[in-house]
Design a protein around this motif. Structure first.
Motif, PDB file in Angstrom:
ATOM      1  N   MET A   1       0.829  -1.188   0.000  1.00  0.00           N
ATOM      2  CA  MET A   1       0.000   0.000   0.000  1.00  0.00           C
ATOM      3  C   MET A   1       0.876   1.255   0.000  1.00  0.00           C
ATOM      4  O   MET A   1       0.503   2.259  -0.590  1.00  0.00           O
ATOM      5  CB  MET A   1      -0.922  -0.030   1.207  1.00  0.00           C
ATOM      6  N   LEU A   2       1.993   1.168   0.662  1.00  0.00           N
ATOM      7  CA  LEU A   2       2.903   2.306   0.646  1.00  0.00           C
ATOM      8  C   LEU A   2       3.404   2.565  -0.769  1.00  0.00           C
ATOM      9  O   LEU A   2       3.592   3.716  -1.169  1.00  0.00           O
ATOM     10  CB  LEU A   2       4.078   2.062   1.598  1.00  0.00           C
ATOM     11  N   GLY A   3       3.572   1.506  -1.530  1.00  0.00           N
ATOM     12  CA  GLY A   3       3.990   1.653  -2.925  1.00  0.00           C
ATOM     13  C   GLY A   3       2.970   2.429  -3.746  1.00  0.00           C
ATOM     14  O   GLY A   3       3.326   3.261  -4.585  1.00  0.00           O
ATOM     15  N   TRP A   4       1.677   2.153  -3.504  1.00  0.00           N
ATOM     16  CA  TRP A   4       0.626   2.890  -4.215  1.00  0.00           C
ATOM     17  C   TRP A   4       0.628   4.372  -3.825  1.00  0.00           C
ATOM     18  O   TRP A   4       0.444   5.247  -4.669  1.00  0.00           O
ATOM     19  CB  TRP A   4      -0.746   2.292  -3.906  1.00  0.00           C
ATOM     20  N   ALA A   5       0.854   4.658  -2.533  1.00  0.00           N
ATOM     21  CA  ALA A   5       0.901   6.049  -2.086  1.00  0.00           C
ATOM     22  C   ALA A   5       2.058   6.785  -2.745  1.00  0.00           C
ATOM     23  O   ALA A   5       1.910   7.932  -3.192  1.00  0.00           O
ATOM     24  CB  ALA A   5       1.026   6.108  -0.563  1.00  0.00           C
ATOM     25  N   ILE A  10       4.188  10.505  -6.961  1.00  0.00           N
ATOM     26  CA  ILE A  10       5.003  10.761  -8.153  1.00  0.00           C
ATOM     27  C   ILE A  10       4.134  11.284  -9.290  1.00  0.00           C
ATOM     28  O   ILE A  10       4.518  12.221 -10.003  1.00  0.00           O
ATOM     29  CB  ILE A  10       5.770   9.488  -8.561  1.00  0.00           C
ATOM     30  N   ILE A  11       2.946  10.699  -9.453  1.00  0.00           N
ATOM     31  CA  ILE A  11       2.011  11.194 -10.474  1.00  0.00           C
ATOM     32  C   ILE A  11       1.651  12.644 -10.206  1.00  0.00           C
ATOM     33  O   ILE A  11       1.596  13.467 -11.133  1.00  0.00           O
ATOM     34  CB  ILE A  11       0.750  10.311 -10.524  1.00  0.00           C
ATOM     35  N   VAL A  33      -4.534   9.694   1.556  1.00  0.00           N
ATOM     36  CA  VAL A  33      -5.429   8.682   2.120  1.00  0.00           C
ATOM     37  C   VAL A  33      -4.716   7.333   2.210  1.00  0.00           C
ATOM     38  O   VAL A  33      -4.755   6.667   3.254  1.00  0.00           O
ATOM     39  CB  VAL A  33      -6.723   8.570   1.283  1.00  0.00           C
ATOM     40  N   LEU A  34      -4.052   6.917   1.132  1.00  0.00           N
ATOM     41  CA  LEU A  34      -3.350   5.637   1.141  1.00  0.00           C
ATOM     42  C   LEU A  34      -2.225   5.615   2.162  1.00  0.00           C
ATOM     43  O   LEU A  34      -1.995   4.603   2.824  1.00  0.00           O
ATOM     44  CB  LEU A  34      -2.810   5.322  -0.253  1.00  0.00           C
ATOM     45  N   PHE A  35      -1.527   6.738   2.329  1.00  0.00           N
ATOM     46  CA  PHE A  35      -0.442   6.788   3.303  1.00  0.00           C
ATOM     47  C   PHE A  35      -0.972   6.625   4.716  1.00  0.00           C
ATOM     48  O   PHE A  35      -0.409   5.884   5.524  1.00  0.00           O
ATOM     49  CB  PHE A  35       0.333   8.099   3.179  1.00  0.00           C
TER      50      PHE A  35
END
Length: 54
Positions: A1-5, A10-11, A33-35
């Motif tokens: 999930m940290l990878g998605w954050a 980056i985006i 939110v993800l973080f």
């Protein structure tokens, strides 16, 4: 999930460089939110990991 954050952060940075401010605000919001979900799950796993070992 940290990878998605990190990916959404980056985006947001890349979109901010090119001037797409609508995408920036959406990506930053998703990254925040993800973080925080990752942080909460990490703390819960630490607590339950210590309780389980005893």
């Amino acid at each position: 999930m940290l990878g998605w954050a990190i990916l959404f952060l980056i985006i947001a940075v890349v979109a901010g460089i090119f001037g797409f401010f609508g995408i920036v605000s959406a990506a930053v919001g998703i990254a925040k939110v993800l973080f925080f979900i990752f942080l909460i799950l990490f703390i819960v796993s630490l607590i339950f990991g210590r309780v389980r070992r005893r």
